[in-house]
Design an enzyme around this catalytic site. Sequence first.
Site, short mmCIF file in Angstrom:
data_model
loop_
_atom_site.label_atom_id
_atom_site.label_comp_id
_atom_site.label_asym_id
_atom_site.label_seq_id
_atom_site.Cartn_x
_atom_site.Cartn_y
_atom_site.Cartn_z
N TYR A 297 19.63 -14.93 1.31
CA TYR A 297 19.96 -16.34 1.08
C TYR A 297 19.45 -17.21 2.22
O TYR A 297 19.39 -16.78 3.36
CB TYR A 297 21.48 -16.53 0.97
N HIS B 166 24.94 -19.19 -5.44
CA HIS B 166 25.50 -17.84 -5.58
C HIS B 166 26.89 -17.80 -4.98
O HIS B 166 27.29 -18.69 -4.24
CB HIS B 166 24.64 -16.83 -4.81
N HIS C 20 23.31 -18.82 -10.33
CA HIS C 20 22.57 -17.56 -10.50
C HIS C 20 22.69 -17.06 -11.93
O HIS C 20 21.73 -16.54 -12.51
CB HIS C 20 23.11 -16.54 -9.50
N CYS D 291 28.04 -14.87 -11.37
CA CYS D 291 27.80 -15.58 -10.11
C CYS D 291 27.19 -16.95 -10.40
O CYS D 291 26.25 -17.03 -11.19
CB CYS D 291 26.86 -14.72 -9.26
#
Length: 151
Positions: free
Chosen positions: A36, A10, A120, A129
Amino acid sequence: MREIKKIIIHCSDSEWGSADVIDQWHKERGWTEIGYHYVITNGRRIDSRNYSQDYDGRIESGREVTKTGAHAKGHNADSIGVCLIGKSHFTAKQLYDALPTLLRLLIPQYELSPRDIYGHNEFDRDKTCPNFDVQLIRNLFTDTVTYVKPS
């Protein structure tokens, strides 16, 4: 221990930040903690003007890997989320030093292959992303090392 089948990359969609900053942002949205598992900084921790070479390419821990992430809807249960601080510009230390270093640790640890690294946007076509071609990162591994994933 949960089974890890993929790593999802990401970007933070911000010019600055850190794992602590993202943790704060996610908590302000009502989450319990950062979504994350790892954050790779770009040298700008406090704002977009102040750069510190010491924080460029730093790998920071986020949510414990033993916990399910909150970073890619429908894919959190079996993935590790890695976030690079940045929008569409990333430093060489982030892309070609820190990210490959982290992946070189995670791939064998979880018996993955370069094919198990995703952006992502590969799971959500409405997203851009991480705003770079993840295939370039996969190529760093397929050109030099062959990983055999056990069946």
